[in-house]
Design an enzyme around this catalytic site. Structure first.
Site, PDB file in Angstrom:
ATOM      1  N   SER A   1     115.289 123.414  43.411  1.00 16.66           N
ATOM      2  CA  SER A   1     116.219 122.285  43.406  1.00 16.66           C
ATOM      3  C   SER A   1     117.228 122.363  42.277  1.00 16.66           C
ATOM      4  CB  SER A   1     115.431 120.980  43.263  1.00 16.66           C
ATOM      5  OG  SER A   1     114.803 120.930  41.993  1.00 16.66           O
TER       6      SER A   1
ATOM      7  N   GLY B   1     115.943 121.966  39.232  1.00 17.60           N
ATOM      8  CA  GLY B   1     115.167 121.302  38.198  1.00 17.60           C
ATOM      9  C   GLY B   1     114.163 122.229  37.537  1.00 17.60           C
ATOM     10  N   VAL B   2     113.534 121.725  36.487  1.00 21.19           N
ATOM     11  CA  VAL B   2     112.608 122.556  35.710  1.00 21.19           C
ATOM     12  C   VAL B   2     111.342 122.870  36.486  1.00 21.19           C
ATOM     13  CG1 VAL B   2     111.549 120.549  34.561  1.00 21.19           C
ATOM     14  CG2 VAL B   2     111.484 122.796  33.458  1.00 21.19           C
ATOM     15  N   ASP B   3     110.847 121.943  37.301  1.00 20.66           N
ATOM     16  CA  ASP B   3     109.568 122.149  37.974  1.00 20.66           C
ATOM     17  C   ASP B   3     109.619 123.316  38.959  1.00 20.66           C
ATOM     18  OD1 ASP B   3     108.360 120.059  36.598  1.00 20.66           O
ATOM     19  OD2 ASP B   3     108.933 118.579  38.096  1.00 20.66           O
TER      20      ASP B   3
ATOM     21  N   MET C   1     117.999 124.042  49.404  1.00 20.35           N
ATOM     22  CA  MET C   1     118.370 123.434  50.670  1.00 20.35           C
ATOM     23  C   MET C   1     119.629 122.587  50.474  1.00 20.35           C
ATOM     24  SD  MET C   1     114.662 122.254  52.197  1.00 20.35           S
ATOM     25  CE  MET C   1     114.485 120.979  50.939  1.00 20.35           C
TER      26      MET C   1
ATOM     27  N   CYS D   1     111.750 113.872  53.762  1.00 19.20           N
ATOM     28  CA  CYS D   1     112.388 115.133  53.358  1.00 19.20           C
ATOM     29  C   CYS D   1     111.346 116.235  53.205  1.00 19.20           C
ATOM     30  CB  CYS D   1     113.164 114.929  52.064  1.00 19.20           C
ATOM     31  SG  CYS D   1     114.134 116.375  51.573  1.00 19.20           S
TER      32      CYS D   1
ATOM     33  N   CYS E   1     118.028 110.823  46.370  1.00 20.49           N
ATOM     34  CA  CYS E   1     119.134 111.734  46.059  1.00 20.49           C
ATOM     35  C   CYS E   1     120.467 111.270  46.630  1.00 20.49           C
ATOM     36  CB  CYS E   1     118.807 113.143  46.545  1.00 20.49           C
ATOM     37  SG  CYS E   1     118.596 113.309  48.348  1.00 20.49           S
TER      38      CYS E   1
END
Length: 358
Positions: free
Chosen positions: A10, A12-14, A34, A103, A199
Site C-alpha cells: 500500500s 505503508g510501513v506494514d 492495487m 475491500c 480511503c
C-alpha cells in the site's frame, strides 16, 4: 524451487516490512499496489490517500530497495462495484457499512488471488496483524500476538481455499518491532503515519462523499423518540449511525443518541444511553472458517472493530441466518456492521448484522 509470493503493498510501513520478511524467508517476491480509484473520480484533491502517487512511489521505493519487481494493478472497476456502490447502498438503506472488510474480501483476496493464479504464483501476502495456522490439514485464522493491532476482525470472510495461499508475516510481531525493522532497512516509510480513515473519504465526512459521488440530496426528516413522537428535525438519514451523539444539531436537555433509522418514514430514532443496548442480533452472509455448528455453541463475539469480544451463544437458524445472544447487552449494535465470533484467539466466522433486539 522457490515459492513465489505477491506482496500487496500500500505504500505503508506494514506491507513494506511484510515484503522484507518474505524475502528473508527466501521467497521469490513481487510487489503489487492495487489502483482502486482516481482521486478526481471520488472528488478528493488530497495526495495522501491510498491510491495517491505518493503512496505508489513509496511502495515502489521499498520494492526497489529490496530488489523485487513492482507493479500497479488496475482494479478501479471492481472497487467501484464491490465496495463504493455497496457502501452507498448500505447507508441509503439505513445501515452502516464497513468498506474495509469488503475491500479485503473482494479485492485483496479475490481479484489479487485471480492475478496470483494468472501469474502462476503460490501466495498472496498482506501486512495484516493476524496469523494463519495449519493443523491436521485444516487452516485457522488467529489473532495477531499484538492485540492492540490485531486485525483478524476484518478478515473473517476468508475461506479454507484462500487460507492455504495466504501469508500474514506480521502476525508474530508488535508494531514497534515492525517500525524498527523498517528503520534498520532504510525504508522511506519507516515512520509514516498509519491510515485511520476510509480511503475514499479520508476526512470522515461520509455524507458529503455520498452526495458528491451520486449527485443526490437526502431530504431532512423527523427525529423521533422511542414511541415514534417527533422531537426535532434531522438533516438527511445518511448522516447518522447507531450510538451517535455528536452532530445532532438539536439540544434536548439530556444527552441523546441515535438508536434506529426508518428509511421508509425518513425518521431517525433517538434515545438516552440506556436505550442503546441490545442482547440479541441476527446476521446473514455468514462465513464459517471452522465447520458450522450443528446446534447452539458458546463463543465470544464482537460487533465493532475496536472492542473486546464478549461472551455469547450462536446458532444457525432454519432460514440460514445466524442468531447470536450475548450474556450481557451490547451497546450500539448496528445494521450493516460485522459480527465476528471467536474461540480464544481463533476466528470461528462472521457475518453482516441485519437485525437486533433489546
Amino acid at each position: 524451487m522457490k515459492k513465489k509470493a505477491i506482496i500487496a503493498m500500500s505504500g505503508g510501513v506494514d506491507s513494506s516490512v511484510a515484503a522484507f520478511l518474505m524475502k528473508e524467508k527466501d521467497f521469490d517476491c513481487i510487489g503489487a499496489t492495487m489502483k482502486l480509484y482516481d482521486n478526481e473520480q471520488i472528488g478528493i484533491k488530497s495526495d495522501k490517500t491510498c491510491c495517491s502517487l505518493d503512496n505508489i512511489e513509496d511502495a515502489r521505493s521499498v520494492a526497489r530497495r529490496l530488489g523485487i519487481p513492482y507493479y500497479v494493478f488496475n482494479f478501479k472497476g471492481e472497487f467501484e462495484e464491490k465496495v463504493i456502490s455497496k457502501f452507498i447502498s448500505t447507508y441509503e438503506n439505513g445501515g452502516t457499512p464497513n468498506p474495509c472488510i469488503d475491500c479485503n474480501r473482494y479485492l485483496k483476496f479475490e481479484k489479487l488471488f485471480d492475478r496470483m493464479r494468472e501469474l502462476d504464483y503460490n501466495y498472496v501476502v498482506t501486512g495484516h496483524y493476524a496469523r494463519v495456522q495449519e493443523i491436521d490439514g485444516r487452516y485457522y485464522l488467529k489473532k495477531g500476538i499484538d492485540l492492540s493491532k490485531d486485525q483478524s476482525y476484518v478478515l473473517y470472510s476468508l475461506t479454507q481455499s484462500q487460507l492455504v495461499h495466504i501469508r500474514l508475516p506480521l502476525g508474530d510481531y508488535d508494531k514497534k518491532t515492525i517500525r524498527d525493522i523498517a528503520e534498520s532497512q532504510g525504508f522511506i516509510n519507516a515512520h509514516k503515519r498509519d491510515s485511520q480513515d476510509i480511503c475514499f473519504a479520508p476526512d470522515g465526512d461520509y455524507a458529503h462523499f455520498i452526495e458528491t459521488y451520486t449527485g443526490k440530496t437526502y431530504p431532512p426528516g423527523d427525529f423521533v423518540d422511542i414511541n415514534g413522537n417527533p422531537i426535532g428535525r434531522h438533516s438527511g438519514i445518511i448522516r447518522y449511525t447507531n450510538g451517535q451523539r455528536k452532530g445532532l444539531s438539536v439540544s434536548f436537555g439530556v444527552p441523546m443518541h441515535v438508536c434506529g433509522k426508518d428509511v421508509d418514514k425518513n425518521t431517525v430514532t433517538l434515545c438516552e444511553s440506556d436505550g442503546l443496548y441490545s442482547k440479541e442480533l441476527e446476521a446473514d452472509d455468514f462465513n464459517w472458517i471452522v465447520s458450522p455448528p450443528s446446534g447452539s455453541i458458546k463463543c465470544r463475539a464482537k460487533v465493532r472493530y475496536n472492542m473486546t469480544e464478549k461472551n455469547a451463544c450462536a446458532e444457525i437458524l432454519e432460514n440460514g441466518l445466524v442468531k447470536i445472544v450475548f450474556d450481557e447487552p451490547q451497546r450500539a449494535v448496528t445494521k450493516g456492521q460485522a459480527v465476528v465470533l471467536y474461540d480464544g484467539d481463533t476466528v470461528l466466522g462472521g457475518g453482516t448484522i441485519v437485525s437486533y433486539s433489546r
